[in-house]
Design a protein around this motif. Structure first.
Motif, PDB file in Angstrom:
ATOM      1  N   GLN A  42       0.831  -1.206   0.000  1.00  0.00           N
ATOM      2  CA  GLN A  42       0.000   0.000   0.000  1.00  0.00           C
ATOM      3  C   GLN A  42       0.865   1.254   0.000  1.00  0.00           C
ATOM      4  O   GLN A  42       0.571   2.221  -0.705  1.00  0.00           O
ATOM      5  N   HIS A  45       2.281   1.724  -3.427  1.00  0.00           N
ATOM      6  CA  HIS A  45       1.233   2.194  -4.348  1.00  0.00           C
ATOM      7  C   HIS A  45       1.063   3.703  -4.244  1.00  0.00           C
ATOM      8  O   HIS A  45       0.987   4.405  -5.265  1.00  0.00           O
ATOM      9  N   ASP A 235      -7.113   6.465   4.064  1.00  0.00           N
ATOM     10  CA  ASP A 235      -8.003   7.617   4.054  1.00  0.00           C
ATOM     11  C   ASP A 235      -7.190   8.911   4.037  1.00  0.00           C
ATOM     12  O   ASP A 235      -6.243   9.067   4.804  1.00  0.00           O
ATOM     13  N   ASN A 249      -9.905   8.270  -0.640  1.00  0.00           N
ATOM     14  CA  ASN A 249      -8.983   7.223  -0.220  1.00  0.00           C
ATOM     15  C   ASN A 249      -7.859   7.079  -1.244  1.00  0.00           C
ATOM     16  O   ASN A 249      -8.116   6.874  -2.432  1.00  0.00           O
ATOM     17  N   LEU A 251      -5.856   4.774  -1.788  1.00  0.00           N
ATOM     18  CA  LEU A 251      -5.691   3.439  -2.361  1.00  0.00           C
ATOM     19  C   LEU A 251      -6.750   3.126  -3.409  1.00  0.00           C
ATOM     20  O   LEU A 251      -6.537   2.257  -4.264  1.00  0.00           O
ATOM     21  N   ASN A 252      -7.874   3.841  -3.349  1.00  0.00           N
ATOM     22  CA  ASN A 252      -9.005   3.467  -4.209  1.00  0.00           C
ATOM     23  C   ASN A 252      -9.527   4.588  -5.101  1.00  0.00           C
ATOM     24  O   ASN A 252     -10.128   4.308  -6.148  1.00  0.00           O
ATOM     25  N   ASP A 253      -9.336   5.825  -4.723  1.00  0.00           N
ATOM     26  CA  ASP A 253     -10.001   6.925  -5.416  1.00  0.00           C
ATOM     27  C   ASP A 253      -9.065   7.693  -6.344  1.00  0.00           C
ATOM     28  O   ASP A 253      -7.838   7.646  -6.215  1.00  0.00           O
TER      29      ASP A 253
END
Length: 280
Positions: A42, A45, A235, A249, A251-253
């Motif tokens: 993470q 990333h 977050d 986020n 990691l996702n957005d």
């Protein structure tokens, strides 16, 4: 444009929210989620996607509890990223070699009472001794001291002790207590702060020793403008104290959307119920 802007921001990232202490001045005890760890993948990333040049590993836990912390630091170093680490110091002694091998640029020891120094003094001394033996200039070491009413009379002694131990510099910052960290914990008055900082400046000048004093708080907040905070679950918030003000986020957005939300937050910061009262 986004890449250029991110290169001037400090990424403050939380390796874990687990801690080996439960300090009375810490907001962690009031946070709902405590048991999360950021993984190395993470961390990679986030660094690979967003091109930060400065990374500070800290948050509402003890970073040295994350078993992948030193791999994170080494990876950041391999990318040419300047790194700093904030710790309560208790686990430093068993990780002196790891800290030096990882090439961390700065390490700050959080402290708020003289008696607390006994918990990490041995580790600090070993770190400084080994740094000298290896003829290394990093990590630069700091006492990161939270000022509040109960330790007002210890501040000068803490700085003098830092000088005696050959710690590179001291950072003072004000207690953040808008949420109410604990009953009876409060900051000193403006007049008391002025007197204290006058004493500190005189000591700093006399000893030719660097002490970083907190800035006068302004809006929009310079700390929010110069950094971005990512919690252990990815977050993104404007500041480590605004754990419930999610901008998305990492990691996702989509990060452009996150940065757009951040820009809007900064624009409206003067009306925020926490930021409008903050003195940090």
């Amino acid at each position: 444009m986004l890449r250029r802007m991110l290169s001037y921001l400090t990424l403050q990232i939380e390796p874990t929210r687990e801690c080996n202490l439960n300090c009375k001045i810490c907001m962690r005890r009031h946070l709902e989620r405590k048991g999360c760890y950021l993984s190395l993948e993470q961390f990679k990333h986030i660094l690979d996607a967003y091109h930060f040049r400065f990374v500070g590993l800290h948050g509402w836990g003890e970073p040295l509890l994350n078993p992948e912390l030193f791999e994170m630091l080494r990876y950041a170093k391999s990318r040419g990223i300047t790194t700093n680490l904030t710790t309560n110091g208790i686990l430093v002694e068993e990780h002196v070699g790891d800290i030096l091998d990882a090439g961390v640029n700065d390490i700050a020891f959080g402290i708020y009472h003289m008696e607390f120094l006994d918990r990490f003094r041995s580790g600090l001394e070993k770190l400084l001794t080994e740094r000298a033996r290896r003829r290394m200039r990093i990590p630069r070491t700091y006492f990161d001291i939270t000022v509040y009413r109960d330790n007002r009379d210890e501040i000068i002694k803490l700085i003098e002790t830092a000088i005696e131990l050959d710690v590179d510099a001291v950072i003072l910052h004000r207690l953040f207590n808008i949420y109410g960290v604990d009953e009876g914990i409060e900051y000193i008055t403006g007049e008391e702060e002025e007197r204290l900082f006058r004493e500190v400046r005189a000591l700093s000048k006399d000893k030719r020793y660097r002490v970083y004093l907190p800035r006068r708080h302004t809006l929009p907040c310079i700390y929010v403008k110069r950094s971005i905070y990512v919690s252990c679950d990815g977050d993104v918030t404007p500041c480590c104290y605004l754990v419930n003000d999610s901008l998305g986020n990492a990691l996702n957005d989509n990060f452009k959307a996150i940065m757009s939300a951040r820009t809007e937050f900064i624009r409206e910061m003067h009306m925020h119920p926490v930021c409008s009262k903050c003195i940090w």
